[in-house]
Design a protein around this motif. Structure first.
Motif, PDB file in Angstrom:
ATOM      1  N   ASP A   1       0.834  -1.210   0.000  1.00  0.00           N
ATOM      2  CA  ASP A   1       0.000   0.000   0.000  1.00  0.00           C
ATOM      3  C   ASP A   1       0.868   1.259   0.000  1.00  0.00           C
ATOM      4  O   ASP A   1       0.560   2.240  -0.692  1.00  0.00           O
ATOM      5  CB  ASP A   1      -0.923   0.009   1.220  1.00  0.00           C
TER       6      ASP A   1
ATOM      7  N   GLU B   1       2.263   1.778  -3.453  1.00  0.00           N
ATOM      8  CA  GLU B   1       1.229   2.317  -4.339  1.00  0.00           C
ATOM      9  C   GLU B   1       1.024   3.811  -4.091  1.00  0.00           C
ATOM     10  O   GLU B   1       0.927   4.606  -5.043  1.00  0.00           O
ATOM     11  CB  GLU B   1      -0.086   1.570  -4.128  1.00  0.00           C
TER      12      GLU B   1
ATOM     13  N   ARG C   1       1.634   6.856  -6.850  1.00  0.00           N
ATOM     14  CA  ARG C   1       0.591   7.828  -7.216  1.00  0.00           C
ATOM     15  C   ARG C   1       1.059   9.254  -6.914  1.00  0.00           C
ATOM     16  O   ARG C   1       0.770  10.187  -7.672  1.00  0.00           O
ATOM     17  CB  ARG C   1      -0.708   7.502  -6.483  1.00  0.00           C
TER      18      ARG C   1
ATOM     19  N   TYR D   1      -0.229  -7.538  -9.943  1.00  0.00           N
ATOM     20  CA  TYR D   1      -0.814  -6.690  -8.899  1.00  0.00           C
ATOM     21  C   TYR D   1      -0.648  -5.213  -9.251  1.00  0.00           C
ATOM     22  O   TYR D   1      -1.618  -4.443  -9.231  1.00  0.00           O
ATOM     23  CB  TYR D   1      -0.152  -7.009  -7.564  1.00  0.00           C
ATOM     24  N   PHE D   2       0.575  -4.808  -9.597  1.00  0.00           N
ATOM     25  CA  PHE D   2       0.801  -3.403  -9.915  1.00  0.00           C
ATOM     26  C   PHE D   2       0.477  -3.072 -11.371  1.00  0.00           C
ATOM     27  O   PHE D   2       0.117  -1.936 -11.678  1.00  0.00           O
ATOM     28  CB  PHE D   2       2.239  -3.015  -9.583  1.00  0.00           C
TER      29      PHE D   2
ATOM     30  N   ASP E   1      -2.098  -4.215 -13.017  1.00  0.00           N
ATOM     31  CA  ASP E   1      -3.537  -3.961 -13.046  1.00  0.00           C
ATOM     32  C   ASP E   1      -3.876  -2.597 -12.438  1.00  0.00           C
ATOM     33  O   ASP E   1      -4.800  -1.914 -12.897  1.00  0.00           O
ATOM     34  CB  ASP E   1      -4.282  -5.060 -12.280  1.00  0.00           C
ATOM     35  N   LYS E   2      -3.132  -2.206 -11.410  1.00  0.00           N
ATOM     36  CA  LYS E   2      -3.432  -0.939 -10.742  1.00  0.00           C
ATOM     37  C   LYS E   2      -3.080   0.263 -11.608  1.00  0.00           C
ATOM     38  O   LYS E   2      -3.772   1.291 -11.586  1.00  0.00           O
ATOM     39  CB  LYS E   2      -2.685  -0.854  -9.413  1.00  0.00           C
ATOM     40  N   PHE E   3      -1.992   0.151 -12.376  1.00  0.00           N
ATOM     41  CA  PHE E   3      -1.510   1.320 -13.112  1.00  0.00           C
ATOM     42  C   PHE E   3      -1.568   1.150 -14.630  1.00  0.00           C
ATOM     43  O   PHE E   3      -1.225   2.073 -15.367  1.00  0.00           O
ATOM     44  CB  PHE E   3      -0.079   1.650 -12.669  1.00  0.00           C
ATOM     45  N   ASN E   4      -1.988  -0.023 -15.082  1.00  0.00           N
ATOM     46  CA  ASN E   4      -2.177  -0.278 -16.515  1.00  0.00           C
ATOM     47  C   ASN E   4      -0.908   0.020 -17.314  1.00  0.00           C
ATOM     48  O   ASN E   4      -0.952   0.689 -18.356  1.00  0.00           O
ATOM     49  CB  ASN E   4      -3.351   0.545 -17.054  1.00  0.00           C
TER      50      ASN E   4
END
Length: 394
Positions: free
Chosen positions: A122, A125, A129, A171-172, A174-177
């Motif tokens: 977390d 991430e 961001r 995992y990452f 998918d989060k940030f494409n």
């Protein structure tokens, strides 16, 4: 032999882009000469790259001796986007932003002492961001480095609990494409030495990384060697005979890893945390207890390096170890012990120029290769960032 036209075109595109990355600013005519491609082919590819925004024009070069128009020069467009390289270590994670030309910016180091893995992810991430919000250009890809065995972007073994078999890339991703590349720290350091030392300086090298584990990243003929299921270079688990009683064996990690050495130092200093200033002060003050610990470290490290030198005959062995960056004088002792050993090949032993950021920059190179679709081609970057010194972990 008939070659598929599309495959041939893709190969040409890669080579043209490689020329612009490595040799820019460069003209179309020079690319044509360097690659022995006709000018029409190069111009078509050049136009496509320019339209995509991946390259930019930067004025005119010098005209030929016969006169005529001055050629338009092209560079990689570093404003196209950036990549982030992240290392997950035992008690912290580090992060580095890199432009597509390899120039690094915005180094971050975050303590994760006594923090569980879910919270660490977390935190990573959140920092990604935050980094994205602070920059004007777009994120193109992520790389992650860690101690362990990585194969086909999967974690087959890890020094940190909970990471083994966890699909960190998905995992990452998918989060940030964006594409995500996973690599172990030693391989990242080897990539750094290959790509940031200058074109062709090291075609065959081994980068030995000393952290929680002792690992080797191996470059052969310019390419990273992974071995069976990514297990090449896992030397920390190999047995090593005791200096005084050869019938006794412990692992390389037991004798050489940074974790083991620092535990011995903290025990003699009666401290529960590493004090790098005191280590340096005690070393310069010739404290016998510290000198004995470091002599043992130097002796066993020399045995490991001698075996590597004899087995692989690299152009050079580069050491990535914060303890050696803190006490570079130890290298004289290491080299002295290697010289005493009767081995046929003694490769030059060198310290990496930036132990804290080398693996991060190697990871950045790996994801830049992926983003540009140049995985199989050599890219040469300039290492312009100053060295960052940081506390050694306890």
């Amino acid at each position: 032999m008939i070659i598929n036209k599309h495959i041939m075109r893709t190969t040409n595109e890669k080579q043209v882009l490689q020329q612009i990355v490595n040799a820019g600013p460069i003209s179309r005519s020079q690319i044509s000469r360097n690659l022995s491609l006709n000018k029409v082919t190069v111009s078509d590819i050049y136009s496509e790259l320019l339209h995509e925004g991946l390259i930019r024009e930067v004025g005119h070069g010098v005209s030929t001796r016969n006169g005529g128009r001055k050629p338009v020069m092209a560079l990689l467009n570093v404003d196209y986007g950036y990549v982030l390289s992240i290392n997950i270590l035992r008690q912290r994670f580090t992060m580095l932003a890199c432009r597509l030309d390899g120039k690094s910016e915005d180094y971050t180091s975050v303590s994760t002492r006594n923090v569980d893995l879910t919270s660490v992810l977390d935190m990573i991430e959140d920092h990604i961001r935050q980094m994205m919000g602070d920059r004007d250009t777009r994120l193109l890809g992520l790389s992650f480095g860690l101690d362990g065995v990585i194969y086909e972007n999967q974690i087959l073994g890890a020094g940190l609990n909970g990471l083994k078999d966890f699909d960190l890339a998905k995992y990452f991703g998918d989060k940030f494409n964006v594409p995500v590349v996973l690599e172990n720290l030693a391989n990242e350091s080897a990539i750094f030495e290959r790509d940031f030392s200058g074109e062709g300086v090291y075609e065959n090298l081994i980068s030995v990384t000393i952290r929680d584990q002792v690992s080797a990243g191996i470059i052969t003929n310019g390419h990273l060697y992974r071995g069976h299921r990514g297990e090449a270079g896992v030397i920390g688990k190999c047995p090593l005979a005791d200096r005084y009683q050869e019938q006794n064996h412990e692992t390389v990690n037991h004798y050489v890893s940074e974790t083991s050495v620092l535990k011995r130092i903290m025990a003699y200093q009666k401290l529960d945390r590493v004090d790098v200033n005191r280590i340096r002060r005690d070393y310069l003050g010739h404290q016998p207890e510290l000198l004995a610990i470091l002599d043992e470290f130097s002796y066993y490290l020399a045995k490991v390096l001698a075996n590597i030198s004899s087995s692989f005959a690299p152009d050079a062995i580069l050491l990535n170890a914060p303890i050696l960056e803190l006490l570079p004088e130890l290298m004289d002792g290491v080299r002295g012990y290697v010289d005493k050993l009767a081995i046929p090949r003694k490769a030059p032993l060198l310290l990496t120029k930036n132990a804290k950021e080398a693996s991060l920059m190697g990871g950045a190179s790996a994801i830049i290769h992926r983003v540009l679709a140049l995985d199989d081609l050599q890219l040469t970057f300039r290492n312009e960032r100053p060295v960052v010194l940081e506390q050694i972990e306890s």
